[in-house]
Scaffold this motif. Structure first.
Motif, PDB file in Angstrom:
ATOM      1  N   UNK A  52      57.642  32.751  51.922  1.00  0.00           N
ATOM      2  CA  UNK A  52      58.801  33.429  51.914  1.00  0.00           C
ATOM      3  C   UNK A  52      58.433  34.897  51.741  1.00  0.00           C
ATOM      4  N   UNK A  53      59.553  35.705  52.358  1.00  0.00           N
ATOM      5  CA  UNK A  53      59.595  36.816  52.249  1.00  0.00           C
ATOM      6  C   UNK A  53      60.170  37.558  51.087  1.00  0.00           C
ATOM      7  N   UNK A  54      59.268  38.450  50.294  1.00  0.00           N
ATOM      8  CA  UNK A  54      59.827  39.114  48.920  1.00  0.00           C
ATOM      9  C   UNK A  54      60.733  40.269  49.478  1.00  0.00           C
ATOM     10  N   UNK A  55      61.661  40.500  48.421  1.00  0.00           N
ATOM     11  CA  UNK A  55      62.967  41.440  48.862  1.00  0.00           C
ATOM     12  C   UNK A  55      62.070  42.921  48.532  1.00  0.00           C
ATOM     13  N   UNK A  56      60.960  42.947  47.926  1.00  0.00           N
ATOM     14  CA  UNK A  56      60.377  44.304  47.853  1.00  0.00           C
ATOM     15  C   UNK A  56      58.745  44.327  48.406  1.00  0.00           C
ATOM     16  N   UNK A  57      58.588  45.369  48.480  1.00  0.00           N
ATOM     17  CA  UNK A  57      57.030  45.513  49.055  1.00  0.00           C
ATOM     18  C   UNK A  57      56.328  46.728  48.536  1.00  0.00           C
ATOM     19  N   UNK A  58      55.227  46.829  48.239  1.00  0.00           N
ATOM     20  CA  UNK A  58      54.377  47.843  48.031  1.00  0.00           C
ATOM     21  C   UNK A  58      54.156  48.695  49.165  1.00  0.00           C
ATOM     22  N   UNK A  59      54.338  49.999  49.183  1.00  0.00           N
ATOM     23  CA  UNK A  59      54.514  50.744  50.552  1.00  0.00           C
ATOM     24  C   UNK A  59      53.380  51.576  50.615  1.00  0.00           C
ATOM     25  N   UNK A  60      52.756  52.094  49.571  1.00  0.00           N
ATOM     26  CA  UNK A  60      51.728  53.087  49.270  1.00  0.00           C
ATOM     27  C   UNK A  60      50.835  53.134  48.162  1.00  0.00           C
ATOM     28  N   UNK A  61      49.564  52.973  48.259  1.00  0.00           N
ATOM     29  CA  UNK A  61      48.505  53.175  47.063  1.00  0.00           C
ATOM     30  C   UNK A  61      47.712  54.538  47.080  1.00  0.00           C
ATOM     31  N   UNK A  62      47.761  55.413  46.217  1.00  0.00           N
ATOM     32  CA  UNK A  62      46.806  56.584  46.154  1.00  0.00           C
ATOM     33  C   UNK A  62      45.760  56.506  45.148  1.00  0.00           C
ATOM     34  N   UNK A  63      44.607  56.983  45.198  1.00  0.00           N
ATOM     35  CA  UNK A  63      43.752  57.239  44.362  1.00  0.00           C
ATOM     36  C   UNK A  63      44.002  58.102  43.183  1.00  0.00           C
ATOM     37  N   UNK A  64      43.843  57.838  42.066  1.00  0.00           N
ATOM     38  CA  UNK A  64      43.833  58.812  40.848  1.00  0.00           C
ATOM     39  C   UNK A  64      42.402  58.670  40.026  1.00  0.00           C
ATOM     40  N   UNK A  65      42.109  59.645  39.329  1.00  0.00           N
ATOM     41  CA  UNK A  65      40.930  59.357  38.511  1.00  0.00           C
ATOM     42  C   UNK A  65      41.161  58.260  37.577  1.00  0.00           C
ATOM     43  N   UNK A  66      40.105  57.305  37.907  1.00  0.00           N
ATOM     44  CA  UNK A  66      40.085  55.997  37.121  1.00  0.00           C
ATOM     45  C   UNK A  66      41.081  55.247  37.197  1.00  0.00           C
ATOM     46  N   UNK A  67      42.103  55.424  38.490  1.00  0.00           N
ATOM     47  CA  UNK A  67      43.222  54.631  38.580  1.00  0.00           C
ATOM     48  C   UNK A  67      43.730  54.814  40.128  1.00  0.00           C
ATOM     49  N   UNK A  68      44.733  54.087  40.133  1.00  0.00           N
ATOM     50  CA  UNK A  68      45.583  54.260  41.514  1.00  0.00           C
ATOM     51  C   UNK A  68      47.085  54.321  41.312  1.00  0.00           C
ATOM     52  N   UNK A  69      47.902  55.088  42.063  1.00  0.00           N
ATOM     53  CA  UNK A  69      49.186  55.260  42.101  1.00  0.00           C
ATOM     54  C   UNK A  69      49.821  54.467  42.840  1.00  0.00           C
ATOM     55  N   UNK A  70      50.739  53.420  42.626  1.00  0.00           N
ATOM     56  CA  UNK A  70      51.210  52.330  43.535  1.00  0.00           C
ATOM     57  C   UNK A  70      52.853  52.773  43.555  1.00  0.00           C
ATOM     58  N   UNK A  71      53.192  52.856  44.816  1.00  0.00           N
ATOM     59  CA  UNK A  71      54.494  52.872  45.194  1.00  0.00           C
ATOM     60  C   UNK A  71      55.114  51.790  45.748  1.00  0.00           C
ATOM     61  N   UNK A  72      56.605  51.606  45.662  1.00  0.00           N
ATOM     62  CA  UNK A  72      57.162  50.454  46.402  1.00  0.00           C
ATOM     63  C   UNK A  72      58.572  50.884  46.749  1.00  0.00           C
ATOM     64  N   UNK A  73      58.972  49.737  47.503  1.00  0.00           N
ATOM     65  CA  UNK A  73      60.611  50.062  47.981  1.00  0.00           C
ATOM     66  C   UNK A  73      61.196  48.676  48.341  1.00  0.00           C
ATOM     67  N   UNK A  74      62.604  48.809  48.482  1.00  0.00           N
ATOM     68  CA  UNK A  74      63.209  47.543  48.824  1.00  0.00           C
ATOM     69  C   UNK A  74      63.290  47.154  50.428  1.00  0.00           C
ATOM     70  N   UNK A  75      63.308  46.100  50.647  1.00  0.00           N
ATOM     71  CA  UNK A  75      63.646  45.757  52.149  1.00  0.00           C
ATOM     72  C   UNK A  75      65.100  45.468  52.152  1.00  0.00           C
ATOM     73  N   UNK A  76      65.428  46.138  53.235  1.00  0.00           N
ATOM     74  CA  UNK A  76      67.073  46.175  53.574  1.00  0.00           C
ATOM     75  C   UNK A  76      67.622  44.502  53.668  1.00  0.00           C
ATOM     76  N   UNK A  77      68.575  44.177  52.904  1.00  0.00           N
ATOM     77  CA  UNK A  77      69.362  43.111  53.353  1.00  0.00           C
ATOM     78  C   UNK A  77      68.537  41.800  52.986  1.00  0.00           C
ATOM     79  N   UNK A  78      67.448  42.098  51.962  1.00  0.00           N
ATOM     80  CA  UNK A  78      66.755  40.800  51.734  1.00  0.00           C
ATOM     81  C   UNK A  78      67.098  40.429  50.223  1.00  0.00           C
ATOM     82  N   UNK A  79      67.963  41.059  49.683  1.00  0.00           N
ATOM     83  CA  UNK A  79      68.459  40.700  48.225  1.00  0.00           C
ATOM     84  C   UNK A  79      69.725  40.605  48.051  1.00  0.00           C
ATOM     85  N   UNK A  80      70.510  39.532  47.424  1.00  0.00           N
ATOM     86  CA  UNK A  80      71.936  39.217  47.096  1.00  0.00           C
ATOM     87  C   UNK A  80      72.572  40.159  46.373  1.00  0.00           C
TER      88      UNK A  80
END
Length: 334
Positions: A52-80
């Motif tokens: 099943x398709x999730x109503x949110x998705x990870x859109x971008x991941x960027x490297x950071x020192x010793x870690x990563x920056x994760x960004x996400x967003x909603x998918x239109x019309x996928x959540x009541x």
């Protein structure tokens, strides 16, 4: 037919469209008659899995020192309901399945955020990330997004171990003042901080407070006994802010044990940086004008997943620093 073959032979390989990753095209929609459903389930199941398709998705991941920056967003019309809360989880290793029992998922962020820096990751080790959400009146979390695999190639921030007035832990992330002879500036191991990112100082312990004690960012690592100098952005232990050695009118809360201070910068001109310092629940922003050239670090690969393209880029790097007089000051860096 011959003309088409000649054109195909002459076509450059680079002109073939890139197949997007699952995080870019999160699902495939197909309209088929109900009569064909039973005939398709078995062959599809033998070659893959339909989820099943999730109503949110990870859109971008960027490297950071010793870690990563994760960004996400909603998918239109996928959540009541309107989404009011997100939950980000990660696990060690590479997996594309949410049902694999060999992986243990750890929650690192819950709230209304649309981005989060996952820290304390091992360099060049793959990690998997997934996301879910829920509305204001919902108790259960939604389906999780398809896991995304990413890693960081940037080492953790580290304090220099070349100053005898300070002792660092084995990872170089925490520094402790061990002498009380004079003020000594301790710098980072190399110009490790990149403009455009954030850096967090955690004050674990403090000794006696002095006006010249504090933390900051610098354009050089020359031997100094104060950070109230040109080319430095300095937050004093009393809460006073100094830009190029000049005291600003706006103050922040005094530094104490358990204080958490964040510096965030943006290069707006060749010799000008817009800097924000946040301490407690208060923050200040200044334009930091510099008299000398900044250090530019060339990198070629910041691709960490999703089939993102590899690009050449430049980033301006600074040193982070601390300067204290008395013993027992202990500061960690993230």
């Amino acid at each position: 037919m011959l003309d088409l073959k000649i054109k195909a032979d002459r076509m450059a390989l680079s002109s073939i469209p890139e197949v997007p990753d699952v995080s870019v095209v999160a699902c495939i929609s197909v309209d088929i008659p109900n009569s064909l459903k039973d005939h398709l389930v078995l062959p599809i199941s033998s070659h893959g899995k339909v989820i099943s398709r999730a109503p949110v998705q990870i859109t971008e991941i960027e490297e950071r020192p010793g870690g990563v920056l994760v960004r996400w967003g909603e998918i239109e019309e996928e959540h009541d309901q309107e989404v009011s809360e997100f939950k980000l989880q990660f696990c060690s290793g590479s997996t594309r399945s949410n049902d694999d029992k060999n992986f243990t998922w750890v929650t690192v962020c819950e709230g209304q955020y649309t981005g989060f820096v996952v820290r304390h990751l091992q360099v060049r080790k793959p990690y998997s990330f997934r996301l879910c959400c829920r509305g204001e009146e919902e108790k259960k979390w939604s389906r999780c997004s398809v896991p995304v695999v990413a890693m960081t190639s940037i080492p953790h921030y580290q304090w220099s171990d070349a100053n005898d007035s300070y002792m660092t832990n084995s990872e170089g992330t925490t520094a402790t003042k061990v002498t009380a002879e004079s003020h000594q500036v301790l710098y980072s191991k190399g110009a490790a901080y990149s403009c455009g990112h954030s850096i967090v100082f955690k004050v674990v312990e403090t000794g006696s407070i002095h006006e010249d004690d504090g933390i900051g960012l610098c354009i050089s690592n020359e031997i100094q006994n104060t950070l109230k100098i040109p080319g430095s952005l300095f937050l004093s232990s009393t809460g006073a802010v100094y830009v190029n050695g000049e005291k600003m009118k706006t103050r922040l809360p005094a530094i104490s044990a358990n204080s958490v201070i964040m510096f965030e910068t943006e290069q707006i001109e060749h010799k000008k940086i817009r800097a924000t310092i946040e301490s407690g629940e208060k923050s200040v922003t200044f334009d930091w004008k510099l008299e000398r050239e900044l250090i530019e670090n060339q990198f070629t690969d910041r691709s960490v997943g999703f089939g993102m393209s590899v690009q050449n880029s430049k980033t301006t790097n600074l040193y982070f620093a601390m300067c204290v007089l008395c013993e027992n000051w202990k500061v960690s860096i993230e």
